[in-house]
Motif scaffolding. Structure first.
Motif, PDB file in Angstrom:
ATOM      1  N   ARG A  97       3.163  38.529  13.449  1.00 20.24           N
ATOM      2  CA  ARG A  97       3.121  37.111  13.066  1.00 20.24           C
ATOM      3  C   ARG A  97       1.787  36.449  13.406  1.00 20.24           C
ATOM      4  O   ARG A  97       1.548  35.299  13.044  1.00 20.24           O
ATOM      5  N   CYS A 106       6.473  42.262  17.120  1.00 23.28           N
ATOM      6  CA  CYS A 106       6.865  41.128  16.279  1.00 23.28           C
ATOM      7  C   CYS A 106       5.865  39.981  16.419  1.00 23.28           C
ATOM      8  O   CYS A 106       5.455  39.368  15.419  1.00 23.28           O
ATOM      9  N   ARG A 109      14.719  44.576  15.128  1.00 26.25           N
ATOM     10  CA  ARG A 109      14.400  43.226  14.672  1.00 26.25           C
ATOM     11  C   ARG A 109      13.795  43.282  13.268  1.00 26.25           C
ATOM     12  O   ARG A 109      13.202  44.275  12.870  1.00 26.25           O
ATOM     13  N   HIS A 110      13.902  42.144  12.553  1.00 21.04           N
ATOM     14  CA  HIS A 110      13.195  41.934  11.297  1.00 21.04           C
ATOM     15  C   HIS A 110      12.317  40.705  11.451  1.00 21.04           C
ATOM     16  O   HIS A 110      12.725  39.706  12.058  1.00 21.04           O
ATOM     17  N   VAL A 111      11.111  40.762  10.903  1.00 21.91           N
ATOM     18  CA  VAL A 111      10.177  39.643  10.998  1.00 21.91           C
ATOM     19  C   VAL A 111       9.370  39.581   9.705  1.00 21.91           C
ATOM     20  O   VAL A 111       9.016  40.616   9.131  1.00 21.91           O
TER      21      VAL A 111
END
Length: 271
Positions: free
Chosen positions: A265, A261, A239-241
């Motif tokens: 955030r 993730c 994943r990218h965040v």
């Protein structure tokens, strides 16, 4: 229907098997060349910082891979860490990291490797990594069963963040920034942390179950994609965040990835 959903061509699996065999040979030869050159003595040059270094072995190993690809896959593009891009016409791109973990390499630390990945358009086809200390070659992808020296890897076991280790990094100058705050949120939920210094080697540790998750920010594609292909092939996720003003790459066991993730955030943890 997206390209990744489309039915494979009748010869696609054979083609990918040939690509996998080529990739495995390339990373093994590149790593062995670098290893020989280190034994003979190397000068080190700094790029962006004292820990961001390059040697003649990096360049020679990338030259070896590029020359072989030009000869055996002349229509494919090449993107290398040291020498940039060679244009192609096939829509396929090989990404080359000749020595991943150069600081470890020049310091005599064992956590370094040579790695390549193959992308067809936006689809990640395969990755290959050679671990020179173990003299072991890993190759695989989302549609290609990952192997170590031809022996299939076991499927990844899912893990929660609190019960596993993460391979990660954060350079000291960033500790007191928004980037550092995001990183601290993520590592705060872990059982333990290891800062090892090679993204592709970290990926092998994830793919073989020795580490549950990895994450880092501003990751170059040649650092990300070789290991990402192998992790996806054993059932892991990538994943990218966005957090702290930078892009984070997270890969590993699905539950741990989701929790990293969320922590990056700043989302509340489940109780």
């Amino acid at each position: 229907m997206t390209p990744s959903d489309a039915a494979p061509r009748p010869d696609e699996h054979d083609e990918h098997d040939e690509d996998a065999r080529l990739a495995a040979r390339l990373v093994a030869e590149a790593a062995r060349l670098a290893h020989r050159m280190r034994a003979e003595g190397l000068e080190t040059r700094h790029k962006t910082s004292v820990s961001d270094v390059v040697t003649a072995a990096d360049h020679a190993a990338e030259d070896l891979v590029r020359d072989r690809l030009r000869a055996e896959r002349p229509d494919d593009a090449i993107l290398g860490e040291e020498h940039g891009t060679v244009a192609g016409s096939s829509g396929r791109t090989w990404l080359v990291d000749p020595v991943d973990g150069t600081y470890n390499f020049v310091s005599g630390l064992p956590w370094w490797c040579s790695a390549v990945a193959l992308r067809d358009g936006e689809d990640l086809v395969l990755g290959a990594v050679h671990d020179p200390v173990a003299d072991a070659t890993y190759v695989g992808g989302p549609g290609l069963t990952p192997t170590r020296d031809g022996v299939p890897l076991e499927p990844l076991v899912d893990r929660a963040l609190a019960s596993t280790c993460a391979a990660t990094y954060l350079h000291p100058p960033l500790h007191d920034t928004e980037v550092g705050a995001a990183w601290r949120r993520a590592v705060g939920g872990l059982a333990t942390v290891r800062v090892l210094g090679s993204m592709s080697m970290d990926s092998l540790a994830v793919a073989t179950g020795r580490v549950g998750v990895l994450f880092g920010h501003s990751v170059a594609p040649w650092d990300e994609l070789p290991g990402a292909a192998i992790i996806r092939g054993v059932g892991g996720v990538t994943r990218h965040v966005e957090a702290g003003g930078v892009d984070w790459y997270v890969a590993g066991a699905p539950t741990a990835v989701a929790e990293v993730c969320a922590a990056l955030r700043g989302e509340p943890r489940d109780r």
